[in-house]
Motif scaffolding. Structure first.
Motif, PDB file in Angstrom:
ATOM      1  N   SER A  98       0.830  -1.210   0.000  1.00  0.00           N
ATOM      2  CA  SER A  98       0.000   0.000   0.000  1.00  0.00           C
ATOM      3  C   SER A  98       0.860   1.254   0.000  1.00  0.00           C
ATOM      4  O   SER A  98       1.992   1.262   0.506  1.00  0.00           O
ATOM      5  CB  SER A  98      -0.916   0.020   1.224  1.00  0.00           C
ATOM      6  N   GLU A  99       0.321   2.314  -0.543  1.00  0.00           N
ATOM      7  CA  GLU A  99       1.048   3.566  -0.732  1.00  0.00           C
ATOM      8  C   GLU A  99       1.625   4.107   0.577  1.00  0.00           C
ATOM      9  O   GLU A  99       2.736   4.632   0.599  1.00  0.00           O
ATOM     10  CB  GLU A  99       0.103   4.595  -1.355  1.00  0.00           C
ATOM     11  N   ASP A 100       0.881   3.966   1.683  1.00  0.00           N
ATOM     12  CA  ASP A 100       1.349   4.542   2.938  1.00  0.00           C
ATOM     13  C   ASP A 100       2.461   3.728   3.590  1.00  0.00           C
ATOM     14  O   ASP A 100       2.949   4.078   4.663  1.00  0.00           O
ATOM     15  CB  ASP A 100       0.194   4.720   3.923  1.00  0.00           C
ATOM     16  N   ARG A 101       2.868   2.601   2.957  1.00  0.00           N
ATOM     17  CA  ARG A 101       3.995   1.826   3.475  1.00  0.00           C
ATOM     18  C   ARG A 101       5.223   1.962   2.580  1.00  0.00           C
ATOM     19  O   ARG A 101       6.125   1.136   2.620  1.00  0.00           O
ATOM     20  CB  ARG A 101       3.600   0.347   3.583  1.00  0.00           C
ATOM     21  N   SER A 102       5.263   3.047   1.805  1.00  0.00           N
ATOM     22  CA  SER A 102       6.342   3.200   0.830  1.00  0.00           C
ATOM     23  C   SER A 102       7.713   3.333   1.482  1.00  0.00           C
ATOM     24  O   SER A 102       8.732   3.061   0.852  1.00  0.00           O
ATOM     25  CB  SER A 102       6.082   4.424  -0.058  1.00  0.00           C
ATOM     26  N   HIS A 103       7.740   3.694   2.765  1.00  0.00           N
ATOM     27  CA  HIS A 103       9.037   3.825   3.430  1.00  0.00           C
ATOM     28  C   HIS A 103       9.723   2.476   3.610  1.00  0.00           C
ATOM     29  O   HIS A 103      10.906   2.405   3.901  1.00  0.00           O
ATOM     30  CB  HIS A 103       8.846   4.486   4.803  1.00  0.00           C
ATOM     31  N   ARG A 104       8.963   1.366   3.408  1.00  0.00           N
ATOM     32  CA  ARG A 104       9.539   0.036   3.527  1.00  0.00           C
ATOM     33  C   ARG A 104       9.856  -0.564   2.169  1.00  0.00           C
ATOM     34  O   ARG A 104      10.182  -1.745   2.061  1.00  0.00           O
ATOM     35  CB  ARG A 104       8.580  -0.891   4.282  1.00  0.00           C
ATOM     36  N   ALA A 105       9.745   0.230   1.125  1.00  0.00           N
ATOM     37  CA  ALA A 105       9.884  -0.293  -0.235  1.00  0.00           C
ATOM     38  C   ALA A 105      11.219  -1.002  -0.449  1.00  0.00           C
ATOM     39  O   ALA A 105      11.291  -2.030  -1.125  1.00  0.00           O
ATOM     40  CB  ALA A 105       9.734   0.845  -1.248  1.00  0.00           C
ATOM     41  N   GLY A 106      12.278  -0.465   0.132  1.00  0.00           N
ATOM     42  CA  GLY A 106      13.585  -1.062  -0.081  1.00  0.00           C
ATOM     43  C   GLY A 106      13.747  -2.430   0.525  1.00  0.00           C
ATOM     44  O   GLY A 106      14.681  -3.168   0.188  1.00  0.00           O
ATOM     45  N   ASP A 107      12.853  -2.791   1.452  1.00  0.00           N
ATOM     46  CA  ASP A 107      12.951  -4.092   2.118  1.00  0.00           C
ATOM     47  C   ASP A 107      12.307  -5.217   1.329  1.00  0.00           C
ATOM     48  O   ASP A 107      12.498  -6.394   1.666  1.00  0.00           O
ATOM     49  CB  ASP A 107      12.266  -4.027   3.500  1.00  0.00           C
ATOM     50  N   LEU A 108      11.535  -4.902   0.320  1.00  0.00           N
ATOM     51  CA  LEU A 108      10.707  -5.912  -0.325  1.00  0.00           C
ATOM     52  C   LEU A 108      11.327  -6.416  -1.625  1.00  0.00           C
ATOM     53  O   LEU A 108      11.811  -5.628  -2.450  1.00  0.00           O
ATOM     54  CB  LEU A 108       9.310  -5.352  -0.596  1.00  0.00           C
TER      55      LEU A 108
END
Length: 436
Positions: A98-108
């Motif tokens: 989801s858009e509001d979890r973009s701060h974790r994008a690098g982990d995925l």
């Protein structure tokens, strides 16, 4: 089962997912892919990327209850856990993307889909092809029995036959024109390549949790045993079939190839696109009690629009795109997916996780909605004319057939299934058989 994961306004930090024709955040279909030639692994389609579930589980991003089930090379373990596990996975992945979890994008762990090879999503232990498209059944019946197109059992029994799981292939895999016995007129049959190769527009129904041998699945519970839907093209050699199908039905005319779209669009993703089953015409019998459930009749059908497109070898060489030649919809099925599951198991037959059921050819009443060339060309008597001037009675070598599907409903994001695509190769030479 409609919840926050179906919100039409939901967006993903994976930019390509927002407005994607098939795989927005609201879809999250399941599949098996091979990234860069490595071992197959389970994944979720999101826009033009694939989320690696095995790596996701290894990173501690998934609930322990489902993590182990998605760490193998097939989806069978997850399918066996049933719909609760599918819902848990959907909610977990939705939150991560989801858009509001973009701060974790690098982990995925995301892979570009164009650099991945798609595989069959599950080991298919059993494949059954139904004949639930009543328009198709009527059209074909008229070609062979003008005065009696539908046999008396059709409106009582979900007709089906067991197919060949070993020849099912994912989208993109070429298929070979089959050889077989063909008889024309009153002459003796000859053996050779099929001359009347055809496609069939169908849906594939994936079984999740199964049933024990000897224990039927009640119609009221049958929907919970359906994991999801793919597109399916059950290739048919009409001339081989015409000679061999009596008295036992389809054999070599059907078992040489079946193509499926490689993504399972889950039952959860399809929740906004449930629909009432088609009303039976006056005079038609009501389904027998073991096939009749009020809730299934009210919402057991699926609002899926289907399109079939063709590109000939000449079109491809000239740089011309595929030409759409037919449009139909799943609303023309006479039996719901749940009715097919309930009937299949009603004699005690044990369905297993990863089993695949084909709906049968889905045709619309209008001529532009016929789901096979057998109908469209009236058994080859009325060829279709393509935009480049070519004609087709049946498929020729080099033809590529692409089946696509789409679900749309006001207030919800549209979702799709990806492509169900394959190119026809020439028939194998008799000398090409495997050495003994």
């Amino acid at each position: 089962m409609i919840d926050h994961t179906h919100a039409g306004t939901a967006r993903s930090w994976v930019d390509s997912a927002n407005g994607h024709a098939s795989f927005p955040l609201q879809n999250l279909p399941l599949g098996v892919f091979s990234p860069g030639g490595s071992a197959p692994r389970c994944g979720v389609a999101i826009g033009d990327r694939i989320l690696d579930l095995q790596a996701l589980a290894a990173g501690g991003h998934l609930p322990e209850t489902i993590a182990e089930a998605v760490c193998g090379p097939t989806l069978n373990p997850l399918l066996a856990m049933g719909r609760p596990a599918s819902r848990t996975l959907r909610h977990a992945v939705f939150e991560l993307l989801s858009e509001d979890r973009s701060h974790r994008a690098g982990d995925l762990p995301l892979h570009e889909a164009k650099h991945c090879q798609m595989c069959l999503p599950a080991i298919i232990g059993g494949y059954t092809d139904f004949y639930a498209g009543i328009v198709h059944a009527t059209n074909v019946g008229k070609l062979f029995r003008p005065d009696n197109p539908l046999l008396p059992n059709y409106k009582y029994v979900p007709i089906g036959y067991h197919g060949r799981p070993s020849s099912i292939r994912p989208s993109g895999t070429p298929i070979r024109r089959p050889n077989g016995q063909i008889r024309t007129g009153q002459s003796d049959p000859v053996a050779g390549p099929a001359r009347q190769l055809d496609y069939e527009v169908e849906l594939g129904i994936w079984i999740g949790s199964g049933n024990a041998l000897g224990v039927p699945i009640p119609i009221s519970e049958a929907g919970e045993h359906i994991a999801g839907i793919s597109l399916l093209n059950d290739w048919s050699a009409r001339d081989i079939q015409a000679w061999e199908y009596q008295p036992l039905g389809p054999f070599l005319a059907k078992n040489f190839a079946t193509t499926i779209s490689p993504w399972i669009v889950t039952a959860e993703a399809l929740a906004p696109f449930r629909a009432a089953q088609m009303a039976r015409p006056p005079g038609d019998p009501a389904p027998l009690p073991y096939l009749l459930d009020a809730r299934d009749q009210a919402e057991g059908a699926l609002a899926i629009q289907l399109e079939i497109a063709l590109q000939t070898a000449a079109m491809r060489e000239a740089g011309q795109p595929h030409q759409a030649i037919a449009w139909t919809a799943a609303s023309h099925l006479y039996w719901t997916p749940a009715q097919m599951v309930a009937h299949h198991s009603s004699n005690g037959c044990n369905l297993e996780p990863g089993d695949l059921l084909g709906t049968g050819t889905i045709s619309a009443p209008e001529e532009h909605g016929y789901g096979s060339l057998l109908e469209t060309t009236s058994r080859g008597e009325r060829p279709i004319r393509l935009a480049n001037g070519e004609e087709r009675r049946f498929l020729e070598d080099g033809d590529e057939v692409v089946l696509t599907g789409r679900c749309s409903q006001p207030g919800f994001a549209s979702i799709g299934f990806g492509e169900c695509r394959a190119t026809v190769l020439p028939a194998p030479s008799p000398s090409a058989s495997n050495p003994q």
